[in-house]
Design a protein around this motif. Structure first.
Motif: not given
Length: 261
Positions: A61-67, A85-94, A116-119, A143-149
């Motif tokens: 109940x405390x966290x979705x993903x805390x980072x 960063x690019x690995x995380x970007x690739x998966x979240x783009x998927x 960034x996962x939620x975004x 932010x390195x997983x696409x959060x700035x965008x």
């Protein structure tokens, strides 16, 4: 589909796949292995015709993903940082490119990589206890997983910059006010409402849902004429059996029976 060590999966009879990030002792922080497992599960879900939609949430109940996992950050050499960063970007783009609707059920802290996962999900439903933010500047990074965008696309430049430059977090009500989340619900109703919203979506023609997702992505992508993409998608839908069924059902004043054809 099989659960992995850090992500539990459940395929409901209605075709909704529940993915639960389960590192509860670490507030579900994303480590490299969890990101890799998410990539694998998304690939499996995309290939599985029984999966009609996805809900992503966090254990407890405390966290979705805390980072992202700070313990891995400490071991990250500067020469490895871009690949990280690019690995995380690739998966979240998927995740964002999934041809079926994806809902984030945000049950607590969604910070850094968790935000960034939620975004990257198509729809965000937050519990009243949720808090969201991108506090990376407090660690001397960004932010390195696409959060700035994605944050900028959702809430606009000014609000996005305020959140990212301050490194602060906001509560669910404020996140709703600025358009960061779609709805805020009591914690005990979070999954129920998320399932209900997704069930309303997947009751519609599957091909049409995919084309909506593609057209909206086209509106946000550079170098693509979104109107042309929309017109082409509209034409493609008109060639489907589901289009004929939808029109006939409307005329006959009955619920349509879509087959995905």
């Amino acid at each position: 589909m099989t659960s992995t060590s850090f992500i539990r999966t459940e395929l409901r009879p209605d075709g909704i796949q529940l993915l639960t990030i389960d590192r509860i002792a670490q507030y579900n922080a994303l480590n490299i292995e969890a990101v890799q497992q998410l990539e694998y599960l998304l690939t499996q879900a995309k290939a599985d015709v029984n999966v009609r939609g996805i809900v992503v949430t966090g254990a407890g109940s405390k966290a979705f993903v805390a980072g992202a996992d700070i313990n891995e950050f400490k071991l990250l050499a500067p020469s490895e940082s871009r690949d990280f960063a690019e690995r995380g970007q690739r998966v979240l783009q998927q995740l964002e490119d999934m041809p079926i609707p994806v809902v984030a059920a945000i049950n607590g802290f969604a910070l850094g990589g968790g935000c960034e996962l939620a975004l990257a999900c198509h729809i965000r439903i937050a519990s009243e206890q949720a808090q969201l933010g991108l506090p990376e500047v407090k660690l001397g990074i960004i932010p390195g997983y696409g959060g700035t965008q994605r944050l900028t696309q959702l809430v606009g430049r000014g609000r996005a910059l305020e959140l990212m430059l301050s490194g602060g977090s906001i509560k669910a009500g404020e996140a709703f006010r600025i358009g960061l989340v779609n709805r805020v619900v009591p914690a005990e109703q979070l999954l129920t409402v998320s399932f209900e919203i997704l069930a309303q979506m997947i009751a519609n023609a599957p091909f049409a849902l995919t084309k909506v997702l593609e057209a909206v992505s086209g509106a946000l992508a550079g170098g693509i004429n979104g109107y042309e993409m929309e017109a082409a998608a509209f034409e493609a839908c008109c060639h489907t059996i589901d289009f004929q069924e939808g029109v006939q059902a409307f005329v006959e004043k009955r619920p349509p029976v879509f087959t995905g054809m």
